[in-house]
Every structure is written in C-alpha cells, then in structure tokens.
Design a protein around this motif. Structure first.
Motif, PDB file in Angstrom:
ATOM      1  N   ASN A  14       0.826  -1.216   0.000  1.00 32.57           N
ATOM      2  CA  ASN A  14       0.000   0.000   0.000  1.00 32.57           C
ATOM      3  C   ASN A  14       0.856   1.260   0.000  1.00 32.57           C
ATOM      4  OD1 ASN A  14      -2.539  -1.334   0.020  1.00 32.57           O
ATOM      5  ND2 ASN A  14      -2.214  -1.803   2.183  1.00 32.57           N
ATOM      6  N   MET A  15       1.947   1.238  -0.765  1.00 31.51           N
ATOM      7  CA  MET A  15       2.874   2.370  -0.804  1.00 31.51           C
ATOM      8  C   MET A  15       3.044   2.947  -2.202  1.00 31.51           C
ATOM      9  SD  MET A  15       5.911   1.183   1.735  1.00 31.51           S
ATOM     10  CE  MET A  15       6.937   2.454   1.090  1.00 31.51           C
ATOM     11  N   GLU A  16       2.291   2.460  -3.167  1.00 33.37           N
ATOM     12  CA  GLU A  16       2.474   2.915  -4.541  1.00 33.37           C
ATOM     13  C   GLU A  16       2.263   4.413  -4.703  1.00 33.37           C
ATOM     14  OE1 GLU A  16      -1.880   1.575  -4.417  1.00 33.37           O
ATOM     15  OE2 GLU A  16      -0.010   0.994  -3.454  1.00 33.37           O
ATOM     16  N   ASP A  17       1.432   5.010  -3.829  1.00 36.62           N
ATOM     17  CA  ASP A  17       1.166   6.445  -3.915  1.00 36.62           C
ATOM     18  C   ASP A  17       2.351   7.292  -3.444  1.00 36.62           C
ATOM     19  OD1 ASP A  17      -1.335   5.887  -4.889  1.00 36.62           O
ATOM     20  OD2 ASP A  17      -2.342   6.121  -2.968  1.00 36.62           O
ATOM     21  N   ARG A  18       3.341   6.668  -2.826  1.00 37.38           N
ATOM     22  CA  ARG A  18       4.523   7.412  -2.378  1.00 37.38           C
ATOM     23  C   ARG A  18       5.564   7.585  -3.492  1.00 37.38           C
ATOM     24  NH1 ARG A  18       6.507   5.054   3.235  1.00 37.38           N
ATOM     25  NH2 ARG A  18       8.227   6.436   2.722  1.00 37.38           N
ATOM     26  N   ILE A  19       5.386   6.886  -4.602  1.00 36.88           N
ATOM     27  CA  ILE A  19       6.307   7.058  -5.728  1.00 36.88           C
ATOM     28  C   ILE A  19       6.099   8.455  -6.313  1.00 36.88           C
ATOM     29  CG2 ILE A  19       6.904   6.288  -8.061  1.00 36.88           C
ATOM     30  CD1 ILE A  19       6.080   3.452  -7.172  1.00 36.88           C
ATOM     31  N   ILE A  20       7.213   9.146  -6.521  1.00 39.88           N
ATOM     32  CA  ILE A  20       7.184  10.499  -7.071  1.00 39.88           C
ATOM     33  C   ILE A  20       7.599  10.415  -8.542  1.00 39.88           C
ATOM     34  CG2 ILE A  20       8.089  12.842  -6.858  1.00 39.88           C
ATOM     35  CD1 ILE A  20       9.103  11.881  -3.994  1.00 39.88           C
TER      36      ILE A  20
END
Length: 156
Positions: A14-20
């Motif tokens: 659940n960390m895909e949204d942290r990719i910049i």
C-alpha cells in the motif's frame, strides 16, 4: 515500463502512492537531487555489478564512490560493472532508473554504509524521472537486501 513494475511491487505494501514522478529527468545523482529538492548525497544510487557471473546491486549514497580495494576485500574479486546493454535484461530496470525494487529474481542487493548518515534517502523507482523517499528501515525492508557492506569512499 519498469516504473509500473515498481508501482506493482509497492502496491503489495500500500505504498504505490509514495512514488514520485518528476516532470524532469532524475537519471543522474545531480538531476535527481534537483528534482527531489535535496542534497545529492541523499540520493540512493543503485549500481549494478557482475559477481561470479551473477548480477548484484549495491545501493550507495549519492556522493559515495566504489573503492576498488574495499570491494575486492568484501567480494574477493575485482569490481566489474554490468555492461550498459546487460543492465535492463539482468536487473529488470534500465540505466537511469535502476533501483532495488521490483527487480528480477536472482539479483542480490547490498546496502552501503554511506547511506547510514541519513534519516531518509531517495532511490529511483524504475524510470529516469522517478523516486521514492524512504527511511533506512524502509529501504532495508523493501529492498530485500542481504547485508550492509562498506565498499565506498569519498563520503566520510
């Protein structure tokens, strides 16, 4: 596209949204630092080597350089980087976006001591315009590293 491979990898946590994803290139340490708004040393550059014909990755601080004598002392062989045409095939990411996430099976990951002076670092995420900010415990967890090593110079 390798960034999609990283996105899928981080989706499990659940960390895909942290990719910049940057509007500019982050393919070099200097470009990545400018894009991320940090000092170059906080860029976690991932270097690909061939060790006994097997691919390995060493994640180092942006200002660190491989010390050939330390490398040889650690691995009992001379440092041999992968050829540019081997990187994507053997690692799973192209030069400019190489990172220890969502990589091919059989690639061993090491973290260099040069990273330990930072609370967070910015490794790439599979493309030449991406990064993710991670704490050291997060980079340990998500890189599936085998051990911390000391094979760099010019950072102390």
């Amino acid at each position: 596209m390798a960034i999609e491979r990283c996105r899928e990898y981080f989706k499990k946590f659940n960390m895909e949204d942290r990719i910049i994803e940057f509007d500019v290139s982050s393919a070099t340490v200097e470009l990545a630092a400018a894009a991320a708004g940090c000092k170059p040393e906080r860029i976690a550059k991932t270097m690909s080597f061939k060790l006994m014909e097997e691919p390995i990755l060493i994640v180092t601080a942006g200002d660190a350089r491989i010390d050939n004598s330390k490398y040889k002392g650690m691995f009992h062989t001379k440092a041999k980087m992968l050829e540019p045409n081997e990187v994507e095939e053997m690692i799973g990411h192209a030069i400019g976006g190489v990172c220890p996430f969502g990589i091919n099976d059989g690639v061993t990951v090491y973290l260099d001591e040069s990273l330990k002076r930072f609370d967070t670092v910015f490794p790439a995420c599979g493309s030449s315009n991406s990064a993710i900010e991670l704490s050291l415990s997060e980079i340990e967890k998500y890189s599936n590293y085998v051990e911390w090593i000391d094979v760099c110079k010019n950072w102390q």
